[in-house]
Write a protein that holds these residues in place. Structure first.
Motif, short mmCIF file in Angstrom:
data_model
loop_
_atom_site.label_atom_id
_atom_site.label_comp_id
_atom_site.label_asym_id
_atom_site.label_seq_id
_atom_site.Cartn_x
_atom_site.Cartn_y
_atom_site.Cartn_z
N SER A 38 27.73 37.95 43.56
CA SER A 38 26.51 38.73 43.68
C SER A 38 25.71 38.77 42.39
CB SER A 38 26.86 40.18 44.09
OG SER A 38 27.65 40.79 43.09
N LYS A 335 32.48 32.90 52.64
CA LYS A 335 31.12 33.02 52.10
C LYS A 335 30.14 32.08 52.79
CE LYS A 335 31.45 36.18 48.92
NZ LYS A 335 30.65 37.42 48.98
N GLU A 340 25.71 35.81 51.11
CA GLU A 340 25.07 36.96 50.50
C GLU A 340 23.61 36.71 50.13
OE1 GLU A 340 25.86 40.10 46.82
OE2 GLU A 340 27.03 38.25 47.00
N GLN A 343 20.58 37.92 52.29
CA GLN A 343 20.36 39.37 52.22
C GLN A 343 19.63 39.77 50.94
OE1 GLN A 343 23.34 38.13 53.46
NE2 GLN A 343 22.72 38.68 55.53
#
Length: 535
Positions: A38, A335, A340, A343
């Motif tokens: 992230s 993943k 991620e 988003q």
């Protein structure tokens, strides 16, 4: 037994040797990427381009550093396939006096998987040899104009042997003492560099050809994403960051028949690696000696993988990993199906993220798209996959498959393919697939149409083998000169909005999603091998 013969025997043993992996490393890797991914968008970057200086050890060993791999059906000889692999990033053209030789203590490999199991069935291996006559007499690379690569005025020369190694370890010589095109010192030293390049083209397997030497870096993109995401306000786009730099290239054009593919399964997986002896000893007089078995120290398949997604502490481990082990870390494979980055883009830019699980990304980047470039029995692994039965396009589109040009990326990779813009569209769901991974249509994400505004290379590519542009001259202004905006514009599709979004997010998106289904583990001797788990 000669030294060179011993080295070749060691290389064949190393090619057959499978890496063993530590079970504890699996958990560390999975946790590292789960917790660290992230922050990758804003984290400092070790590397710069597709795989330029991407890992600590390769940053300190540029001769071993793979930068890009290309695989495509030859446009002017469609019964052949061309493979290109590049090394030594950011070669400043005027960087003398030693310039940019290949390492004589490394093996440079292009590996091919012809049955979908992610294990190399064919390895083309280059081994280089150096003739340096400068001694204590001069510091010059050449002491007069060089009109031929065989001229005595060229004081530093290299040659190479190229062997083809099959899956059982049996080797066949393809090229012996092939000449290497030298670094482009400058116009006074090399008044007709194109002639020197032509002298470095040699016959290879069957009706094929081989080349080794310097070329313009063919990768094109704007990399100023690291300056707070293109300057913090998207103002820093439209410049080819790699304009003016050179790389060292090996290229091979071989008949399709030499690959041993069947008409029912014409897909080949492609990646490149660098091997070095496991031990290096520096003597008090400054000399260095290598010994021990050859081990893999660098690896590259799809663009941008090790560059962006792999945390710095695991980059060297990924470089040592064979593709057959990529699928064995389930937290990382997860993943792919629940990425991620979409988003994050939705939160920052208001572009709705595609629904999960993302079977489209599994197909695009790990197994190949069914009916396009998926082998009959695919093992999920990070590599280029090329369907050799698809004919070259008469009018290649830089967006490849996204624009209906199935001869382009992600079906292999041509020199002209804009892999950054393609990957950004893919991560945002532009390619629609069914439950079996077969494409059902393409719907470009219009707000991402401008990409990074770098749509082509700074130099035109050639129309015949090796297709690469000639290297920049050392007597020119060099890579340090200001880079002008190159070939800016929106994606080649109608009625699209020109909204500037940083296209290097494409690389990040590819890697946190499609390219993230990887295993980043250090190869170890001994220890248990964890059970394989498919995606």
């Amino acid at each position: 037994m000669s030294f060179r013969h011993r080295k070749n025997q060691q290389a064949r043993r190393a090619t057959r040797r499978h890496a063993t992996l530590s079970t504890s490393a699996v958990a560390v890797v999975g946790l590292g990427l789960t917790l660290g991914s992230s922050t990758l968008l804003l984290a400092p970057a070790q590397g710069w381009a597709s795989s330029h200086r991407e890992a600590p050890l390769t940053a300190a060993d540029p001769q071993a550093d793979n930068t890009d791999v290309y695989a495509f059906v030859s446009p002017d000889k469609p019964d052949t396939v061309t493979f290109i692999a590049n090394w030594i990033p950011f070669e400043e053209p005027a960087g003398g006096p030693n310039f940019y030789p290949f390492s004589a203590d490394a093996h440079y490999n292009i590996k091919l998987d012809t049955n979908g199991d992610a294990v190399p069935d064919i390895t083309y291996q280059w081994t280089f040899h150096t003739e340096d006559t400068r001694g204590t007499n001069t510091f010059l690379y050449n002491n007069g104009p060089v009109k031929s690569i065989y001229d005595k005025t060229l004081l530093f020369k290299q040659t190479y042997d190229l062997v083809k190694i099959d899956g059982s370890g049996k080797s066949t010589t393809v090229v012996t003492n092939g000449p290497v095109a030298p670094s482009n010192v400058g116009k006074a030293s090399m008044p007709d560099y194109a002639a020197l390049r032509n002298q470095a083209l040699v016959p290879a397997e069957g009706s094929g050809q081989a080349f080794a030497g310097q070329s313009d870096d063919p990768f094109f993109l704007d990399l100023r994403v690291f300056d707070l995401l293109y300057g913090g306000n998207l103002s820093e786009t439209g410049r080819d960051t790699l304009s003016g730099y050179n790389v060292n290239s090996v290229a091979l054009q071989v008949p399709k028949s030499a690959l041993g593919l069947s008409a029912n399964d014409p897909v080949v997986g492609v990646w490149s690696t660098t091997d070095r002896p496991s031990m290096k000893v520096a003597a008090a007089d400054g000399t260095q000696k290598y010994s021990g078995d050859y081990v893999q120290v660098s690896r590259l398949g799809n663009p941008l993988v090790n560059e962006v997604v792999v945390p710095t502490g695991l980059k060297d481990a990924f470089n040592a990993l064979p593709p057959e082990k990529d699928r064995t870390v389930q937290p990382v494979v997860d993943k792919v199906t629940t990425p991620e980055l979409p988003q994050l883009i939705e939160k920052i830019y208001g572009i709705k993220a595609p629904a999960t699980p993302r079977t489209d990304l599994v197909a695009i980047f790990l197994t190949g798209l069914k009916g396009l470039n998926q082998p009959a029995t695919p093992t999920p692994a990070e590599m280029l996959r090329l369907n050799t039965s698809i004919k070259p396009s008469g009018n290649p589109n830089r967006l490849g498959v996204l624009a209906g040009d199935n001869a382009g990326f992600p079906n292999g990779r041509r020199l002209t393919d804009d892999v950054v813009d393609i990957s950004l569209q893919a991560v945002e769901g532009a390619v629609k697939v069914d439950s079996k991974g077969a494409p059902t249509g393409v719907s470009l994400v219009k707000p991402l149409a401008t990409g990074d505004k770098v749509n082509a290379n700074d130099l035109a590519f050639g129309k015949s083998f090796p297709y690469l542009a000639l290297p920049h001259s050392g007597s020119g202004t060099g890579a340090a000169s200001p880079h002008g905006a190159m070939n800016t514009g929106a994606l080649d599709a109608p009625n699209e909005q020109n909204v500037a979004l940083p296209a290097s997010l494409a690389g990040v998106g590819l890697l946190l999603t499609g390219g993230a289904g990887l295993m980043f583990l250090r190869r170890r001797r001994g220890g248990p091998v964890p059970a394989d788990r498919t995606a």
